[in-house]
Design an enzyme around this catalytic site. Structure first.
Site, mmCIF file in Angstrom:
data_model
loop_
_atom_site.group_PDB
_atom_site.id
_atom_site.type_symbol
_atom_site.label_atom_id
_atom_site.label_comp_id
_atom_site.label_asym_id
_atom_site.label_seq_id
_atom_site.Cartn_x
_atom_site.Cartn_y
_atom_site.Cartn_z
ATOM 1 N N ARG A 96 0.886 -1.171 0.000
ATOM 2 C CA ARG A 96 0.000 0.000 0.000
ATOM 3 C C ARG A 96 0.916 1.211 0.000
ATOM 4 N NH1 ARG A 96 -5.281 1.544 3.476
ATOM 5 N NH2 ARG A 96 -6.096 0.182 1.873
ATOM 6 N N HIS A 123 -7.382 0.599 -6.343
ATOM 7 C CA HIS A 123 -7.616 -0.158 -5.107
ATOM 8 C C HIS A 123 -8.331 -1.454 -5.498
ATOM 9 C CE1 HIS A 123 -7.924 -1.130 -1.044
ATOM 10 N NE2 HIS A 123 -8.764 -0.231 -0.590
ATOM 11 N N GLN A 126 -10.252 -3.889 -3.050
ATOM 12 C CA GLN A 126 -11.538 -3.337 -2.627
ATOM 13 C C GLN A 126 -12.617 -3.677 -3.655
ATOM 14 O OE1 GLN A 126 -12.217 -1.445 0.328
ATOM 15 N NE2 GLN A 126 -14.236 -2.055 -0.362
ATOM 16 N N ASP A 218 -17.109 7.271 -1.706
ATOM 17 C CA ASP A 218 -15.840 7.187 -0.983
ATOM 18 C C ASP A 218 -15.556 8.573 -0.408
ATOM 19 O OD1 ASP A 218 -13.321 6.443 -0.060
ATOM 20 O OD2 ASP A 218 -12.361 6.455 -2.031
ATOM 21 N N CYS A 258 -16.280 2.099 0.735
ATOM 22 C CA CYS A 258 -15.125 1.245 1.059
ATOM 23 C C CYS A 258 -14.692 1.404 2.506
ATOM 24 C CB CYS A 258 -13.979 1.547 0.111
ATOM 25 S SG CYS A 258 -13.426 3.252 0.190
ATOM 26 N N ARG A 286 -13.713 -8.297 2.281
ATOM 27 C CA ARG A 286 -12.292 -8.119 1.932
ATOM 28 C C ARG A 286 -11.532 -9.401 2.263
ATOM 29 N NH1 ARG A 286 -10.127 -2.959 1.713
ATOM 30 N NH2 ARG A 286 -8.253 -4.071 1.091
#
Ligand code: CP
Ligand code: NVA
Length: 302
Positions: A96, A123, A126, A218, A258, A286
């Site tokens: 990340r 991402h 996700q 988001d 998310c 996830r």
């Protein structure tokens, strides 16, 4: 996400569903017994860290948390050297980080599989969990309309590609100047030609929300953009997911985010805490989506 074909995405979602069902039925499969995942974090995380670490443990392996600050990466050791050295120890890497190029450099120099756990551009883990969640609840993905309201950011990019791969109608409503990356939109449109998906980039949030099966949003200010926060609060004010906007969606719409979320900014509490909201299931998925990815990449990697 752009490395997957529609078939590979469907297979991963199927595998995730199988792994989830087996876990819930009490089976304990250990396809990654003895394998180690190194997890490099140069940004904060709750879900990604805990779901990857738990996933590795459940599959019989283990994970090492490598904070950017505490490793030599924080003191300027090149990512290329780090990639080669870590490949001597571990069976897979997750990163990340800020610049997407950095994750790519890690992948180019590592001899083990590298997973994108979020960059400024994408991402993908996700989006995998998001599609798993929609499929679980709605029974299918093809033809469903997903309205993404807000910033044309990493989460939007991965949803555009994933939605296109799955044959969905993805309508993204963003304020002028916050459009998703052109190359990503082009890639999504190209994929859509083969899958029957539809990709629309709009400025009108109500138009995007019209007849939507899923409303997704988001944060307005992503990690690394903190200095722009004040300006963004103003620029995104008309893009809040609230009851007025949700009234345009189908009656049985799902609300997705998310997480982490800011109630009162991108979404009102009345929506994110309503019966339409599936954000906790989505976060839970996830774990299952990433377990499928880990098995796919690492069970045969060495
Ligand atoms: N959604 C997500 O990636 O959460 P974290 O930042 O907590 O990992
Ligand atoms: N767009 C957000 C997602 C956080 C999971 C960010 O990059 O900060």
């Amino acid at each position: 996400m752009r490395e997957l074909t529609p078939g590979q995405l469907a297979d991963l979602l199927d595998l995730a569903g199988e792994l989830k069902a087996r876990r819930q039925a009490g089976y304990s499969d250990l396809p990654l017994k003895g394998k180690v995942l190194g997890m490099i974090f140069e940004k904060n995380s709750t879900r990604t860290r805990v779901s990857f670490e738990t996933g590795m443990l459940q599959l019989g392996g283990s994970a090492i948390f490598l904070s950017g600050q505490d490793t030599q990466l924080g003191r300027g050791e090149p990512i290329s050297d780090t990639a080669q050295v870590l490949s001597e120890y571990v069976d897979g890497l997750m990163i990340r980080t800020h610049e997407h190029k950095r994750a790519q450099a890690l992948a180019e120099n590592a001899s083990v599989p590298v997973i994108n756990g979020l960059t400024d551009l994408e991402h993908p883990c996700q989006a995998l969990a998001d599609l798993l969640t929609i499929k679980e609840i709605k029974g299918e993905l093809n033809g469903l309309k997903l309205a993404y309201i807000g910033d044309g950011n990493n989460v939007a990019h991965s949803l555009l590609i994933a939605g296109a791969l799955a044959g969905m109608q993805v309508s993204c409503a963003v304020p002028p100047g916050y459009e998703p990356n052109k190359e990503v939109v082009e890639a999504a449109r190209k994929i859509a030609q083969g899958t029957g998906a539809q990709v629309d980039i709009l400025n009108d949030p109500l138009e995007a929300a019209k007849n939507a099966d899923v409303i997704y949003c988001d944060v307005w200010t992503s990690m690394g953009q903190e200095l722009e926060n004040e300006k963004r609060l103003k620029d995104f004010a008309a893009y809040q997911v609230n009851e007025k906007l949700a009234a345009y969606a189908k009656q049985d719409y799902l609300f997705m985010h998310c997480l982490p979320a800011h109630r009162g900014e991108e979404v009102t509490a009345s929506i994110i805490d309503s019966e339409h909201s599936v954000v906790i299931k989505q976060a839970g998925n996830r774990l299952h989506a990433q377990k499928a990815l880990l098995v796919d990449l690492m069970a045969t990697a060495r």
